[in-house]
Scaffold this active site. Structure first.
Site, PDB file in Angstrom:
ATOM      1  N   GLU A   7       0.875  -1.361  -0.250  1.00  0.00           N
ATOM      2  CA  GLU A   7      -0.104  -0.089   0.138  1.00  0.00           C
ATOM      3  C   GLU A   7       0.327   1.319  -0.150  1.00  0.00           C
ATOM      4  O   GLU A   7       1.464   1.082   0.270  1.00  0.00           O
ATOM      5  CB  GLU A   7      -0.911  -0.113   1.756  1.00  0.00           C
ATOM      6  CG  GLU A   7      -2.055   0.677   1.140  1.00  0.00           C
ATOM      7  CD  GLU A   7      -3.641   0.253   2.475  1.00  0.00           C
ATOM      8  OE1 GLU A   7      -4.539  -0.765   2.110  1.00  0.00           O
ATOM      9  OE2 GLU A   7      -2.449   0.438   3.325  1.00  0.00           O
ATOM     10  N   CYS A   8       0.710   1.933  -0.719  1.00  0.00           N
ATOM     11  CA  CYS A   8       1.517   3.554  -0.862  1.00  0.00           C
ATOM     12  C   CYS A   8       3.175   2.762  -1.605  1.00  0.00           C
ATOM     13  O   CYS A   8       3.644   2.471  -1.994  1.00  0.00           O
ATOM     14  CB  CYS A   8       0.466   4.443   0.199  1.00  0.00           C
ATOM     15  SG  CYS A   8       1.224   5.996  -0.466  1.00  0.00           S
TER      16      CYS A   8
END
Length: 435
Positions: A325-326
């Site tokens: 994530e990210c």
């Protein structure tokens, strides 16, 4: 529900510092606390945990279903702990569509609001400001004010007289003090884990808040919240697996505690490991989660972590489900270009090269719908906040179809290859009737 929302007329009023001081001051008085942070912030909760000694949960009135907020509040307050939530932005500021304000959260949970006012550049006008906020919504109760950055005794006297005229209680007076300020960087405050003198800072903030604080009145106000029906057994984001290895260190620190809580309540075991310490994820894990953080500041060390890199490649080859994530998404890629233009090899599990040298801010709430082939099943809410850019993308299946808070179509995002997937979106909750 008994509890407090610590809010302010605007960002920059000092509510984070005041909240940290208040949490520590209550802890000194042996008050059992359940700290919370409104909105999608993933940095402030670590400070709240340090000040209170208890893990901090996010309560996001835009991205979370009301039933999830109520259920998590009930669980978090187990044992009749006092719920103390720090608001985001100004009390009535929300997403691009105007929804999801801290005021909405206060109304949803029946919390009393304590308004932190930066009084450094006002005197009698404080009454007009506070009166306006107090009367703006009938379902939001401002129970008192904390005056922040107050000058001398004469300044305090004028502020007190003005607020006495509108019968607004003053909970505390915090003097102007240049030593109670926290350093910042591109995504917000420098992380709690990197703050070398954090304990001294929190103690100093607690002293400042305690100097002129009516704790007896504050606790009485906190117990005057409205009861809201709730159940803890609701639908939540499904866990990635039955045993999930979660990366956690200063490069991978942006995991939401409410999501980990939800995974545990669905029977998943969670084990942590540190890529920066060159640790491998647990070999018995059937899923690996690389949350966001600051890989752009530690790219060289991640590239040199051979044990971590080899274990991640082996896990991918074995069919372990991996989600980044990210920042975690960036690490799953082929390369990451740091702030000075040096390219560092990443895990090479997704055909992606990202850059922190060419910076552009991406910020806002998102609704994401899994595309065919994704190992996610239901539409979800999410938040995007990063300054890195995509330099190149190779051949891989797209993961999500994305819209913003105004329902504008942002196209497809993220990618997936077999059981490895990632995106820039920080997942928050199952999509529903967002507030």
């Amino acid at each position: 529900m008994s509890g407090l929302l610590i809010a302010a007329p605007s960002s920059g009023s000092g509510k984070t510092t005041v909240t940290l001081g208040l949490l520590r001051a209550l802890r000194r008085r042996d008050v059992e606390i359940a700290p919370g942070k409104a909105g999608p912030d993933y940095i402030d909760p670590a400070f709240h945990a340090a000040a209170s000694g208890v893990a901090c949960l996010n309560f996001d009135p835009w991205a979370m279903r009301p039933e999830l907020i109520a259920a998590n509040a009930t669980l978090h307050r187990s044992g009749d702990r006092l719920l103390v939530i720090e608001a985001m932005m100004g009390l009535f500021d929300g997403a691009a569509d105007g929804k999801g304000t801290a005021a909405d959260l206060a109304a949803m949970l029946g919390l009393s609001v304590i308004l932190v006012v930066d009084a450094s550049h006002m005197s009698q006008s404080v009454a007009a400001l506070v009166a306006g906020f107090a009367g703006f919504r009938a379902d939001v109760r401002i129970a008192g004010v904390i005056l922040n950055k107050v000058g001398g005794e004469r300044h305090e006297m004028m502020l007190r007289q003005a607020l006495d005229a509108i019968r607004m209680p003053i909970i505390a007076v915090v003097r102007r003090d240049n030593e109670i300020a926290l350093p910042e960087r591109h995504l917000g405050l420098v992380q709690a884990g990197e703050h070398q003198t954090l304990e001294n800072f929190i103690e100093h903030a607690a002293d400042a808040v305690s100097e002129e604080c009516n704790f007896e009145f504050l606790l009485r106000v906190a117990r005057q919240g409205l009861n809201r029906p709730s159940t803890a057994n609701i639908a939540r984001l499904p866990p990635l697996g039955s045993r999930i290895a979660v990366a956690r260190d200063i490069a991978f620190a942006f995991s939401y505690e409410h999501m980990l809580l939800g995974w545990r309540r669905r029977g998943a075991d969670i084990v942590f490991f540190s890529p920066l310490a060159d640790e491998a994820p647990d070999r018995t894990a059937d899923a690996i989660y690389l949350p966001g953080g600051y890989p752009e500041l530690h790219a060289g060390k991640i590239a040199a972590a051979q044990t971590f890199r080899a274990a991640m490649r082996q896990a991918a080859e074995s069919g372990v489900r991996i989600y980044g994530e990210c920042g975690g998404y960036m690490v799953l890629g082929d390369g990451l270009i740091d702030g000075v233009g040096e390219r560092h090899p990443m895990l090479g599990l997704l055909p992606l090269v990202t850059s922190y040298e060419d910076r552009k801010r991406h910020l806002g709430y998102r609704r994401v719908s899994p595309l065919d082939g994704s190992f996610f099943e239901r539409p979800m809410t999410a938040h995007e906040f990063h300054y890195s850019t995509v330099v190149s993308e190779g051949d891989a299946d797209r993961l999500f179809q994305v819209t913003d808070a105004l329902n504008n179509d942002l196209g497809a995002a993220g990618m997936q290859r077999a059981q490895v997937a990632g995106s820039y979106m920080h997942l928050i909750d199952l999509a529903g009737d967002v507030a």
